[in-house]
Design a protein around this motif. Structure first.
Motif, PDB file in Angstrom:
ATOM      1  N   SER A 138     158.496  23.384  70.345  1.00  0.00           N
ATOM      2  CA  SER A 138     158.130  24.807  70.308  1.00  0.00           C
ATOM      3  C   SER A 138     156.630  24.981  70.153  1.00  0.00           C
ATOM      4  O   SER A 138     156.014  25.826  70.830  1.00  0.00           O
ATOM      5  N   LYS A 182     164.969  41.076  67.303  1.00  0.00           N
ATOM      6  CA  LYS A 182     165.219  39.647  67.118  1.00  0.00           C
ATOM      7  C   LYS A 182     165.726  39.020  68.406  1.00  0.00           C
ATOM      8  O   LYS A 182     165.302  37.918  68.787  1.00  0.00           O
ATOM      9  N   THR A 183     166.622  39.716  69.088  1.00  0.00           N
ATOM     10  CA  THR A 183     167.153  39.203  70.349  1.00  0.00           C
ATOM     11  C   THR A 183     166.065  39.112  71.401  1.00  0.00           C
ATOM     12  O   THR A 183     166.001  38.159  72.181  1.00  0.00           O
ATOM     13  N   ARG A 185     162.877  38.596  70.915  1.00  0.00           N
ATOM     14  CA  ARG A 185     162.006  37.441  70.638  1.00  0.00           C
ATOM     15  C   ARG A 185     162.652  36.146  71.118  1.00  0.00           C
ATOM     16  O   ARG A 185     161.981  35.271  71.674  1.00  0.00           O
ATOM     17  N   LYS A 186     163.956  36.031  70.913  1.00  0.00           N
ATOM     18  CA  LYS A 186     164.650  34.826  71.366  1.00  0.00           C
ATOM     19  C   LYS A 186     164.652  34.728  72.883  1.00  0.00           C
ATOM     20  O   LYS A 186     164.456  33.643  73.451  1.00  0.00           O
ATOM     21  N   SER A 189     161.179  33.780  74.068  1.00  0.00           N
ATOM     22  CA  SER A 189     160.923  32.374  73.773  1.00  0.00           C
ATOM     23  C   SER A 189     161.633  31.463  74.759  1.00  0.00           C
ATOM     24  O   SER A 189     161.065  30.475  75.248  1.00  0.00           O
ATOM     25  N   THR A 190     162.887  31.795  75.075  1.00  0.00           N
ATOM     26  CA  THR A 190     163.656  30.980  76.015  1.00  0.00           C
ATOM     27  C   THR A 190     163.053  31.020  77.411  1.00  0.00           C
ATOM     28  O   THR A 190     162.903  29.983  78.070  1.00  0.00           O
TER      29      THR A 190
END
Length: 309
Positions: A138, A182-183, A185-186, A189-190
């Motif tokens: 990461s 939150k979703t 950000r995920k 990131s993915t």
């Protein structure tokens, strides 16, 4: 065959051909390419076709390619990973693990017996290499994205967010409780990691090696699960023997007893049998794990990472 007497015997069928056709591929010329799209030429159309075929072929080994790139990044990334981070990540994974076991039908009493510092410590040791590696990957991905100015288009994030909501609604889940921030950000990131992998693959010297896929097998985790299953079977046998003798078995007392603080909290939450969503179930399980591990850590001399935060 329903009629076994017909097995192995010859059969004659009368077939009527209603139509027959032959595929005739057109010659790729500038005129034909212009019919596909006005600005296309024969050469540009061929190039697009080659890219489409290559992309389709690449999808077959995309996962293996990304895994190889992640392994290489983790190998060259020199970074100290705080034990607090490892512990927190292990808690989340452990909570997910317990929640999945509960969803698969394991009784709450059996799950409570598994939630103790010893089991958590073993689970943490098993998961630590993957947690450390993912943390290093990461950090490397974020730095490469910053240096190369790789940014995820906003429309891709929105499309993925909508896709997740549609999938949740299709499965009957309540999307109103979804944490959009939150979703998001995920998702970002993915997608960012995927774009960085594509960037690295474009400029890296990769050799494709075809091997037989026997599937991933976590021997340590399987041994742990087998030991826990055997312990539960032995406990059940003991309980059955005691019951036959006319005594009331005490399963929880004979297994690893819960700390008083956890027992009190469990009693308070037991009446609420229905869990409206998997997120709430995970939150409850995580809280029990954290409280219990922390309370036992204070008594047994295990370091409580929450005090460092």
């Amino acid at each position: 065959l329903k009629n076994k007497d017909l097995a192995g015997k010859d059969a004659i069928f009368d077939v009527t051909i209603l139509s027959a056709s032959k595929r005739i591929l057109p010659e790729i010329t500038d005129e034909f390419a212009a019919q596909v799209r006005p600005e296309l030429t024969a050469e540009s159309l061929k190039e697009e076709l080659r890219k489409a075929v290559d992309t389709q072929d690449a999808q077959e080994y995309m996962g293996a390619r990304n895994e190889a790139l992640a392994k290489a990044l983790a190998g060259i990334m020199d970074a100290e990973v705080p034990d607090t981070l490892v512990t927190n990540q292990a808690r989340e994974k452990y909570a997910m693990f317990m929640t999945d076991m509960r969803s698969s039908g394991m009784a709450d009493e059996d799950i409570k017996q598994l939630i103790n510092p010893e089991n958590f410590s073993k689970y943490k040791d098993i998961e630590k290499p993957d947690i450390v590696r993912d943390f290093k990957v990461s950090m490397a991905v974020d730095e490469i994205a910053r240096l190369e100015n790789i940014q995820v288009p906003a429309y891709q994030v929105e499309e993925q967010m909508q896709s997740l909501k549609d999938q949740a609604a299709k499965e009957g889940q309540n999307t109103d409780d979804m944490d959009d921030e939150k979703t998001r950000r995920k998702v970002e990131s993915t997608l960012e990691r995927r774009m960085v992998y594509d960037f690295l693959a474009e400029f890296a010297d990769l050799d494709v090696e075809y091997v037989d896929d026997n599937g991933d097998f976590d021997e340590n985790l399987m041994e742990k699960l087998a030991a826990e299953s055997l312990a539960r079977e032995q406990e059940a046998e003991k309980a059955a023997e005691v019951e036959e003798e006319g005594k009331q078995p005490s399963v929880v007392a004979e297994a690893a007893p819960l700390a008083p603080a956890v027992v009190e909290e469990t009693k308070e939450t037991e009446p609420a049998k229905e869990v409206t969503s998997k997120e709430e179930d995970l939150e409850r399980t995580t809280q029990v794990i954290m409280d219990y591990v922390n309370s036992q850590a204070n008594n047994d001399g295990v370091v409580d990472d929450d005090d460092d935060e």
